[in-house]
Scaffold this active site. Structure first.
Site, PDB file in Angstrom:
ATOM      1  N   SER A 145       0.852  -1.184   0.000  1.00 32.65           N
ATOM      2  CA  SER A 145       0.000   0.000   0.000  1.00 32.65           C
ATOM      3  C   SER A 145       0.889   1.235   0.000  1.00 32.65           C
ATOM      4  CB  SER A 145      -0.898   0.018   1.240  1.00 32.65           C
ATOM      5  OG  SER A 145      -1.596   1.249   1.346  1.00 32.65           O
ATOM      6  N   TYR A 156      -0.935  -0.473  10.564  1.00 34.13           N
ATOM      7  CA  TYR A 156      -1.164  -0.887   9.175  1.00 34.13           C
ATOM      8  C   TYR A 156      -0.039  -0.389   8.278  1.00 34.13           C
ATOM      9  CZ  TYR A 156      -3.517  -1.533   4.687  1.00 34.13           C
ATOM     10  OH  TYR A 156      -3.821  -1.922   3.400  1.00 34.13           O
TER      11      TYR A 156
END
Length: 274
Positions: A145, A156
């Site tokens: 990501s 994350y």
């Protein structure tokens, strides 16, 4: 359920029942791959497999596994590393987000995030490379990501940073073997991910259309990059530009700006009393 072997190549996709994983499974089936689909929910997995068989006429093997469970992950790794029923393409996609700061919430949630987003990627990538290199052919696609480039994006972001560096390292080690490794670094993608994580997702305004990506665009671009042998895939020119800027700006500045944005850590990860 194990399908009858065919002459088609095989792709294994984790997190295959929703979001990017489901889209990867459909795209690979459309490109002529038989599939091994992996997820926790047996019912959704069987339904996904039945739809893929009906729509594309491919063989689909179902493998129910919670990748945070080491025994279950071991079974998936064994399937990835099979020499009698080889996997030609591995897509490490399974993941989830937490709408909380790193030091908030239940530590077990963060441990599970690490197991699914980091440890599973490591174990399965290693199993794939170990089986593919002797054959001189294969592809590993790990879903990272743009968040992995952002200090301050919570656990994350840290997990996706691990995926990015691990995959780039693997890609370098695989040069000359005939095996390729690619990490895809999408920006915001319209999937179930944000809803499941308790986060807002983009609408259909002119601004949202420029920021949020359609799922098929991400999947098709990253698979094209994978088969072309590119180590890093950042779908769309606008997110390539964002990625390039994040890569050269001072990390302290990126962190400060991120935390002051409405979507930044200060609001995405609220604390008690805030």
């Amino acid at each position: 359920m194990t399908s009858v072997p065919s002459s088609r190549p095989t792709a294994l996709v984790t997190g295959a029942t929703a979001g990017l994983g489901a889209a990867y499974a459909r795209s690979l089936a459309g490109r002529g791959f038989d599939l091994v689909v992996v997820a926790r929910d047996a019912g959704r997995l069987e339904s996904t497999a039945a739809t893929l068989r009906a729509d594309f006429g491919v063989d689909v093997e179902v493998l129910v596994a919670d990748l945070s469970d080491r025994a279950a992950l071991g079974r998936v790794a064994e399937r990835v590393g099979s020499t009698t029923a080889p996997v030609d393409v591995l897509v490490n996609n399974a993941g989830f987000g937490l709408r909380q700061r790193f030091f908030d919430g239940d530590p077990a949630d963060h441990e599970r995030m690490f197991d699914v987003l980091c440890r599973a990627v490591m174990v399965l990538s290693r199993a794939a490379a170990g089986a593919m290199v002797p054959r001189g052919r294969g592809w590993v696609l790990n879903v990272g990501s743009v968040a992995g480039l952002v200090p301050g994006g919570g656990h994350y972001s840290a997990a996706k940073a691990y995926v990015i560096v691990l995959t780039e390292t693997l890609a370098g080690e695989l040069r000359g073997t005939g095996v390729r490794a690619t990490v895809v670094e999408p920006g915001y993608v319209r999937t179930e991910f944000h809803a499941r994580s308790g986060m807002a997702s983009g609408g259909r305004s002119a601004l949202s259309s420029r920021i949020w990506l359609d799922i098929d665009d991400v999947v098709d671009a990253s698979l094209d990059d994978l088969f072309a042998g590119r180590a890093v895939s950042v779908p769309t020119k606008r997110w390539k530009a964002v990625s390039a800027v994040l890569d050269v700006l001072p990390r302290g500045l990126v962190s400060t700006v991120w935390n002051r944005m409405p979507s930044g850590a200060a609001r995405r990860h609220p604390t008690r009393g805030a």
